[in-house]
Design an enzyme around this catalytic site. Structure first.
Site, PDB file in Angstrom:
ATOM      1  N   GLU A 147      12.461 -17.231  -3.508  1.00  0.00           N
ATOM      2  CA  GLU A 147      12.909 -15.838  -3.555  1.00  0.00           C
ATOM      3  C   GLU A 147      12.371 -15.106  -4.774  1.00  0.00           C
ATOM      4  OE1 GLU A 147      17.120 -17.189  -3.864  1.00  0.00           O
ATOM      5  OE2 GLU A 147      17.299 -15.526  -5.255  1.00  0.00           O
ATOM      6  N   LYS A 161      27.079 -20.534  -3.688  1.00  0.00           N
ATOM      7  CA  LYS A 161      26.429 -20.545  -4.991  1.00  0.00           C
ATOM      8  C   LYS A 161      27.003 -21.699  -5.798  1.00  0.00           C
ATOM      9  CE  LYS A 161      23.836 -17.125  -4.247  1.00  0.00           C
ATOM     10  NZ  LYS A 161      22.400 -17.058  -4.529  1.00  0.00           N
ATOM     11  N   ASP A 203      11.095 -13.138   0.048  1.00  0.00           N
ATOM     12  CA  ASP A 203      11.902 -11.946   0.359  1.00  0.00           C
ATOM     13  C   ASP A 203      10.928 -10.852   0.760  1.00  0.00           C
ATOM     14  OD1 ASP A 203      13.353  -9.459   0.133  1.00  0.00           O
ATOM     15  OD2 ASP A 203      14.928 -10.612  -0.851  1.00  0.00           O
ATOM     16  N   HIS A 222      14.381 -14.971   2.383  1.00  0.00           N
ATOM     17  CA  HIS A 222      15.502 -14.584   1.537  1.00  0.00           C
ATOM     18  C   HIS A 222      15.813 -13.126   1.865  1.00  0.00           C
ATOM     19  CE1 HIS A 222      16.990 -12.776  -2.343  1.00  0.00           C
ATOM     20  NE2 HIS A 222      17.734 -13.866  -2.331  1.00  0.00           N
ATOM     21  N   GLU A 273      18.993 -25.122  -2.372  1.00  0.00           N
ATOM     22  CA  GLU A 273      18.127 -23.981  -2.716  1.00  0.00           C
ATOM     23  C   GLU A 273      17.989 -23.847  -4.232  1.00  0.00           C
ATOM     24  OE1 GLU A 273      18.857 -20.590  -0.249  1.00  0.00           O
ATOM     25  OE2 GLU A 273      18.463 -19.161  -1.864  1.00  0.00           O
ATOM     26  N   GLU A 292      19.633 -15.175   6.606  1.00  0.00           N
ATOM     27  CA  GLU A 292      20.553 -14.983   5.476  1.00  0.00           C
ATOM     28  C   GLU A 292      21.308 -13.672   5.638  1.00  0.00           C
ATOM     29  OE1 GLU A 292      18.940 -15.196   1.469  1.00  0.00           O
ATOM     30  OE2 GLU A 292      21.005 -15.507   0.766  1.00  0.00           O
ATOM     31  N   ASP A 327      23.109 -23.266  -3.241  1.00  0.00           N
ATOM     32  CA  ASP A 327      22.072 -22.482  -3.919  1.00  0.00           C
ATOM     33  C   ASP A 327      22.377 -22.447  -5.412  1.00  0.00           C
ATOM     34  OD1 ASP A 327      20.234 -20.676  -4.823  1.00  0.00           O
ATOM     35  OD2 ASP A 327      20.854 -19.025  -3.515  1.00  0.00           O
TER      36      ASP A 327
HETATM   37 MG    MG Z   1      18.954 -17.961  -3.422  1.00  0.00          MG
END
Ligand code: MG
Length: 379
Positions: free
Chosen positions: A249, A169, A272, A299, A223, A332, A197
């Site tokens: 996502e 992240k 997702d 996702h 991302e 993921e 991301d």
């Molecule tokens: Mg993400």
């Protein structure tokens, strides 16, 4: 076969250590909104919705349940449209579609169990029996100082566990964040791929500035660098940078993904399964993406129910392009503390030597651990 009951339930547990991404929401609890669909033949299916649990539960209870009671669970296309017609006028993208996703996943679980087949066989068969998991982590905790040391330690832990990819992240001001990414990249070395991301936490200028540095490092993808609403911005980033753009996502249904694909805004779309419209809709999105040469890597962020549903879809996704040696599909695998990922089913997914095997049990391939439900169910 007829549907005789639909129960939406919320599981909740406090986090020992609350964390956040660029969104700035502090995850103080882990939640799962599960849907249990029962039939007159005693077969039960499970599904899950991604997103705020109270709202998706309420959509199932007040809008969707009445649409599918007494219906044939094999009619997944018909029931999908029936449910979507009920929410489309008010919520064509969002909670309504997430709630539909949970029901749809449960219906596929029932179909598989009724036919004594894994769901991927009902989707046309498995193009692959294994996936290449990447660890999602390196979130932000309070009191982390420069955020570098804990990030490097966490990344190295995933490397030691056998992961061949790590997604970190990112959210800090750009210069500070670049230093952190460089340290993680150096610590992981060449044989582990690194994705970043931003959870759409940057503006175009900062995303572009960071993206140029990520190009030098050959990172695997960038991302959600910017707002998911700014498809023109994504398109421009794609033109200016080499690093692949990923996102999706927080997009819902084939209609939203068609827009992204038509505009060539992203290299990799990430619906997702637990919110984009379930198994039924993700397979439709996959057909559009394949036709236009856009990669699809779902996702995944939820309990074992959503995770295993995602694995069946990933098994059935066409190799795009078809080739002698297609690249293995990334999966993921979120790594923050989560009893609903680890204890909710009797046969949780395991990552070993950088490989996850698609479950081949009937339906989604698991039995629910009722003790876990009883322990954490709040509604
Ligand atoms: Mg993400």
């Amino acid at each position: 076969m007829k549907i005789t009951n639909v129960t939406a339930m919320i599981l909740r547990t406090p986090m020992k250590k609350p964390f956040t991404s660029a969104r700035g929401w502090w995850y103080k609890t882990k939640n799962a909104m599960l849907v249990k669909v029962e039939t007159d033949e005693g077969i039960v299916g499970w599904g899950e919705a991604y997103g705020p649990a109270e709202i998706t539960k309420s959509v199932v209870d007040t809008l969707l349940k009445s649409q599918i009671m007494g219906e044939n669970p094999f009619d997944t296309n018909i029931l999908w449209e029936k449910m979507y017609q009920r929410v489309e006028d008010y919520d064509p993208q969002g909670f309504g579609v997430a709630a539909i996703s949970a029901v749809d996943i449960a219906l596929w679980d029932i179909k598989g169990k009724a036919l004594n087949k894994p769901v991927y066989e009902l989707l046309g068969g498995a193009h692959r029996k294994t996936l290449k998991p990447y660890a999602t982590g390196l979130y932000f905790w309070e009191d982390e100082g420069d955020f570098i040391t804990p990030s490097v330690e966490e990344a190295l832990k995933y490397k030691e566990l056998g992961f061949k990819g790590v997604k970190m992240k990112i959210a800090l001001p750009r210069k500070q964040e670049l230093k952190r990414v460089e340290k993680v990249y150096e610590a992981l070395g060449d044989d582990i791929e690194l994705m970043v991301d931003a959870n759409h936490g940057y503006n175009f200028v900062d995303a572009h500035w960071l993206g140029r540095a990520f190009d030098e490092m050959n990172l695997t993808w960038f991302e959600e660098p910017i707002s998911p609403h700014d498809l023109t911005g994504y398109k421009e980033l794609r033109e200016k940078l080499h690093i692949p753009m990923a996102g999706g996502e927080n997009s819902f249904t084939r209609f939203a993904f068609k827009e992204i694909i038509d505009q060539r805004a992203m290299d990799i779309i990430q619906p997702d399964i637990c919110c984009a419209g379930g198994i039924t809709e993700t397979m439709r999105i996959s057909a559009i993406a394949e036709a236009d040469g856009v990669s699809l890597i779902p996702h995944v962020w939820g309990s074992a129910v959503g995770l295993q549903a995602a694995l069946h879809v990933m098994a059935a996704l066409p190799p795009a392009p078809h080739s002698w040696k297609p690249a293995p599909l990334w999966m993921e695998y979120e790594q923050t503390e989560n009893p609903f990922r680890d204890d909710l089913v009797t046969s949780p997914i395991v990552q070993k030597d950088g490989i996850v095997t698609i479950p081949d049990g009937v339906g989604l391939g698991f039995e629910i651990n009722q003790e876990t439900i009883d322990k954490y169910r709040i509604a």
